[in-house]
Write an enzyme that holds these catalytic residues in place. Sequence first.
Site, PDB file in Angstrom:
ATOM      1  CB  CYS A 117      58.897  46.467 -20.810  1.00  0.00           C
ATOM      2  SG  CYS A 117      57.260  45.916 -21.234  1.00  0.00           S
ATOM      3  CG  HIS A 258      58.972  50.340 -20.121  1.00  0.00           C
ATOM      4  ND1 HIS A 258      58.654  50.226 -21.572  1.00  0.00           N
ATOM      5  CD2 HIS A 258      57.955  49.764 -19.566  1.00  0.00           C
ATOM      6  CE1 HIS A 258      57.443  49.531 -21.619  1.00  0.00           C
ATOM      7  NE2 HIS A 258      57.119  49.116 -20.270  1.00  0.00           N
ATOM      8  CG  ASN A 288      54.027  48.987 -22.132  1.00  0.00           C
ATOM      9  OD1 ASN A 288      55.063  48.794 -22.877  1.00  0.00           O
ATOM     10  ND2 ASN A 288      53.830  48.300 -21.004  1.00  0.00           N
TER      11      ASN A 288
HETATM   12  C1  COA Z   1      46.433  48.558 -14.972  1.00  0.00           C
HETATM   13  C2  COA Z   1      46.367  49.835 -14.100  1.00  0.00           C
HETATM   14  C3  COA Z   1      46.263  51.061 -15.231  1.00  0.00           C
HETATM   15  C4  COA Z   1      44.957  49.788 -13.281  1.00  0.00           C
HETATM   16  O1  COA Z   1      44.993  51.176 -12.532  1.00  0.00           O
HETATM   17  P1  COA Z   1      44.323  50.843 -11.055  1.00  0.00           P
HETATM   18  O2  COA Z   1      44.853  52.370 -10.466  1.00  0.00           O
HETATM   19  O3  COA Z   1      45.185  49.703 -10.596  1.00  0.00           O
HETATM   20  O4  COA Z   1      43.208  50.521 -11.205  1.00  0.00           O
HETATM   21  P2  COA Z   1      41.911  51.035 -10.101  1.00  0.00           P
HETATM   22  O5  COA Z   1      41.934  50.084  -8.968  1.00  0.00           O
HETATM   23  O6  COA Z   1      42.061  52.421 -10.148  1.00  0.00           O
HETATM   24  O7  COA Z   1      40.663  50.579 -11.033  1.00  0.00           O
HETATM   25  C5  COA Z   1      40.342  49.241 -10.924  1.00  0.00           C
HETATM   26  C6  COA Z   1      38.721  48.977 -11.551  1.00  0.00           C
HETATM   27  O8  COA Z   1      38.672  49.558 -13.114  1.00  0.00           O
HETATM   28  C7  COA Z   1      38.209  48.794 -13.634  1.00  0.00           C
HETATM   29  N1  COA Z   1      38.998  48.806 -15.177  1.00  0.00           N
HETATM   30  C8  COA Z   1      39.870  47.975 -15.601  1.00  0.00           C
HETATM   31  N2  COA Z   1      40.225  48.644 -16.609  1.00  0.00           N
HETATM   32  C9  COA Z   1      39.334  49.346 -17.091  1.00  0.00           C
HETATM   33  C10 COA Z   1      39.545  50.033 -18.409  1.00  0.00           C
HETATM   34  N3  COA Z   1      40.069  50.009 -19.529  1.00  0.00           N
HETATM   35  N4  COA Z   1      38.348  50.928 -18.137  1.00  0.00           N
HETATM   36  C11 COA Z   1      37.472  51.067 -17.435  1.00  0.00           C
HETATM   37  N5  COA Z   1      37.487  50.452 -16.260  1.00  0.00           N
HETATM   38  C12 COA Z   1      38.709  49.636 -16.097  1.00  0.00           C
HETATM   39  C13 COA Z   1      38.459  47.378 -13.198  1.00  0.00           C
HETATM   40  O9  COA Z   1      37.539  46.404 -13.627  1.00  0.00           O
HETATM   41  C14 COA Z   1      38.288  47.751 -11.331  1.00  0.00           C
HETATM   42  O10 COA Z   1      36.910  47.483 -11.475  1.00  0.00           O
HETATM   43  P3  COA Z   1      36.445  47.156  -9.750  1.00  0.00           P
HETATM   44  O11 COA Z   1      37.200  48.063  -8.955  1.00  0.00           O
HETATM   45  O12 COA Z   1      34.742  47.458  -9.954  1.00  0.00           O
HETATM   46  O13 COA Z   1      36.866  45.841  -9.846  1.00  0.00           O
HETATM   47  C15 COA Z   1      47.433  50.058 -13.310  1.00  0.00           C
HETATM   48  O14 COA Z   1      47.480  48.911 -12.324  1.00  0.00           O
HETATM   49  C16 COA Z   1      48.914  49.977 -14.088  1.00  0.00           C
HETATM   50  O15 COA Z   1      49.151  50.590 -14.864  1.00  0.00           O
HETATM   51  N6  COA Z   1      49.739  48.738 -13.476  1.00  0.00           N
HETATM   52  C17 COA Z   1      50.893  48.428 -14.223  1.00  0.00           C
HETATM   53  C18 COA Z   1      50.596  47.976 -15.589  1.00  0.00           C
HETATM   54  C19 COA Z   1      51.877  48.001 -16.465  1.00  0.00           C
HETATM   55  O16 COA Z   1      52.472  48.936 -16.679  1.00  0.00           O
HETATM   56  N7  COA Z   1      52.096  46.866 -16.920  1.00  0.00           N
HETATM   57  C20 COA Z   1      53.132  46.767 -18.042  1.00  0.00           C
HETATM   58  C21 COA Z   1      54.198  46.477 -17.457  1.00  0.00           C
HETATM   59  S1  COA Z   1      55.793  46.597 -18.488  1.00  0.00           S
END
Ligand code: COA
Length: 331
Positions: A117, A258, A288
């Site tokens: 990215c 980004h 993204n």
């Molecule tokens: C992926 C991301 C959005 C998740 O958000 P988060 O705040 O960490 O997630 P939360 O802890 O609130 O939620 C996790 C829970 O939601 C669930 N979950 C994950 N994806 C889900 C979805 N699409 N829909 C519903 N539930 C989902 C998980 O299974 C987890 O459940 P559990 O607690 O029962 O295990 C976040 O971590 C993120 O954006 N990370 C950076 C990713 C990124 O930018 N990557 C690209 C790099 S260039």
Amino acid sequence: MSSPASTVILGTGAYAPARVLTNAELALTIETSDEWIRTRSGIRERHIAAPGETTSDMAVHAARLAIADAKLQLADIDLLIVATITPDLPMPATACIVQHKLGLATSTACFDLNAACSGFIYALDTASAMIGSGRYRHALVIGAEKLSSIVDWKDRTTCVLFGDGAGAVVVGGSAQPNIGLLGTKLGAYGDCVDLLCIPGGGSNAPATAASLAGGDHFLKMKGKEVFKYAVRGMEEAARDILEQHAIPAHQIALVIPHQANLRIIEAIAQYLELPLERFFVNLDRYGNTSAASIPIALDEARRSGRIKSGDLTLLVAFGAGLTYGSALLRW
Ligand SMILES: CC(C)(COP(=O)(O)OP(=O)(O)OC[C@H]1O[C@@H](n2cnc3c(N)ncnc32)[C@H](O)[C@@H]1OP(=O)(O)O)[C@@H](O)C(=O)NCCC(=O)NCCS
């Protein structure tokens, strides 16, 4: 050819496939909801390439618009860099395919660059250095991705976040000093490769029937850890470049980050003590798009009048690697 005093962006272009996939549609195939995706990431919809539509096809659309915007001809381009993690083929470079589809001269230097990215900022810096050497006149720098081809559509923790598209810029030299690309800051946390990667299919683990069945060729991500490094990397990249040029953050007219997650952008805004309105955000409509995200946003920002002559713009990104980078531009 003599070396130019500075390197400038002469034109921009962007392309997104026609097909729009909404959060509500995703919720029909995996256990998720529009509300979860929007509140965790800010994404509402993303564009998905048509069957048979390739990364190079999208790159060509964006490139044509950028060359026209720069008021140049194909024959003026002598350097082509495609930043991508979703090349049409593992080899050769997608840049060679784009060269041929566009009809660029065979004397054009063509290569791909993989910094995920952060790829567009890495490619912009590379192109600027090559133009700055005086050995090339006009570079086409493209960020293009077909991420829909590497996400596991059954993995709700990743598939909801990504989209397809391409953005392009034309970089040239200028006799005027202190405009265009003023500087960049690039880096990587190479100890974090496993936080965001495709484990299978490379020379370390060539594809086998078992690896394919296990989904090793899909993108894998430890979202929470990536989030923390994303904020750290983007903060460092933004801080370092501003300090390097002795520019206080409030002098930046527009930050083009980004487009991964609105919460990450909000964290950077808070760190730089800038209002969110100073950040260009379009991730709600694209998700993204990795290396394509900044050039698509840059093109939209320019065409919607958000960038004026004399403005300072800060580009800042992070991605798999984990790479990070920033670029400071004066228009
Ligand atoms: C992926 C991301 C959005 C998740 O958000 P988060 O705040 O960490 O997630 P939360 O802890 O609130 O939620 C996790 C829970 O939601 C669930 N979950 C994950 N994806 C889900 C979805 N699409 N829909 C519903 N539930 C989902 C998980 O299974 C987890 O459940 P559990 O607690 O029962 O295990 C976040 O971590 C993120 O954006 N990370 C950076 C990713 C990124 O930018 N990557 C690209 C790099 S260039």
